[in-house]
Design a protein around this motif. Structure first.
Motif: not given
Ligand code: ACO
Length: 336
Positions: A242-270
């Protein structure tokens, strides 16, 4: 078992032969002793056996079990001349030039050995620039069938970290493509997903990084990442990307919730795909230095047989690690 120990264990399961052309380098000779002791690869050193043995003796290093090939009297020299000539004749190579190159350029010699099947992979760069190490590999070994661009990745092992795959990430392209276009970026992403899976055994979650998350910023740089995301998904719908994502949205679950809700990758990218070489190279070095992460690489993906570069500032231990990775990549080539 730590991550690098798992890679070494994998390397030992089907031992491959790796050529190390830089026998004039102290760290390389020290690494040889350790690699042979650990049994992660069979090794070929290039150089004059008398000099190499004398250097090793002076360092107190045992080279027992290593094979030393001297290009000056290698029985395969002429067949390598023919091979190099055939590979590059369309680019102006002559037999005379091929003979001259193989007599004077130890890196090309190593690459041609890999091309010929005399070794399964090569590791160099402890005393050569990245460009000089990669160029002959790109010219002679070429890409894996179906791949257009070779790219460079790092496996980052971040200590005490629950993000990514328990602190394991793949970063790309940190080494080869200066400013990839959307097509190249899409290929870097999908190749990285496959590499991550094969090397770590983890399930890739690929983030296409940007300074924008889901349209938060408008700029041609953002458009490039959005287009690459579309292309990668279209070509490989099976990859979780998924993209486009900022680094924090990509790896931090709580930031993903606010910046990319519903993304299948945001918050737990590896698997983190950076938009260009500047961002990727700076990014890996920052994590390496500030988070004290182990950075294994740069390693190449998309190349038909494994050739990997070392930093000129590398330590003996880095060479030992990259050889183990290279051996595992050689196993992967065999299984394709
Ligand atoms: N994938 C596949 N083939 C490639 C690629 C690629 N990404 N890039 C170049 N090639 C091929 C070309 O097609 C060409 O093949 P040909 O001669 O058969 O036509 C050959 O490689 C040479 O390409 P050039 O563009 O002519 O060579 P050049 O030396 O200019 O570029 C190189 C290749 C060296 C890899 C260049 O892209 C480069 O310098 N990249 C950056 C390297 C670097 O400095 N990285 C940062 C430091 S690494 C670190 O800090 C970890």
């Amino acid at each position: 078992m730590g991550f690098i120990d798992r890679i070494k264990e994998k390397a030992r399961q089907n031992v491959k032969t790796i050529v190390l052309p830089e026998s004039n380098d102290r760290r390389t000779l020290e690494a040889v002793e350790q690699i042979l002791k650990e049994g992660t690869a069979k090794l070929i050193l290039l150089g004059d056996p008398e000099k190499v043995t004398a250097d090793a003796k002076e360092l107190g290093v045992s080279l027992e079990g290593v094979s030393i090939v001297n290009p000056a009297n290698d029985k395969n020299f002429e067949s390598y001349v023919q091979l190099l000539y055939e590979c590059r004749k369309a680019k102006g190579m002559t037999e005379e030039k091929a003979r001259d190159t193989l007599s004077n350029d130890i890196l090309t010699y190593g690459v041609v050995m890999v091309k010929a099947g005399a070794a399964d992979g090569m590791v160099a760069g402890a005393c050569h620039s990245t460009a000089d190490t990669l160029r002959p590999a790109l010219q002679i070994i070429k890409t894996t069938p179906g791949v257009k661009s070779v790219s460079g990745f790092f496996i980052m092992d971040v200590p005490n970290c629950e993000l990514g795959d328990d602190g394991i990430f793949l970063f790309a392209d940190c080494a080869v493509n200066q400013n990839p276009d959307p097509v190249q970026l899409a290929e870097i992403a999908t190749n990285s997903a496959r590499t991550f899976e094969a090397l770590t055994g983890g399930v890739p979650a690929v983030a296409m990084l940007s300074h924008s998350s889901k349209g938060s910023s408008k700029h041609p740089d953002v458009d490039k990442v959005v287009e690459a995301t579309r292309l990668a998904r279209e070509a490989h719908p099976d990859i979780n990307l998924d993209g486009e994502l900022q680094l924090d949205a990509a790896i931090i679950p709580v930031v993903a919730e606010s910046k990319a809700k519903g993304s299948p990758v945001a918050g737990h990218a590896n698997v983190l795909i950076f938009p260009d070489l500047d961002a990727a190279n700076i990014g890996y070095k920052m994590v390496q230095r500030l988070a004290k992460a182990e950075a294994y690489g740069p390693m190449l993906q998309g190349i038909a047989k494994p050739v990997n570069d070392l930093s000129r500032g590398c330590y003996t231990e880095d060479i030992v690690g990259v050889v183990a990775f290279t051996a595992v990549q050689a196993q992967m080539c065999e299984n394709k």
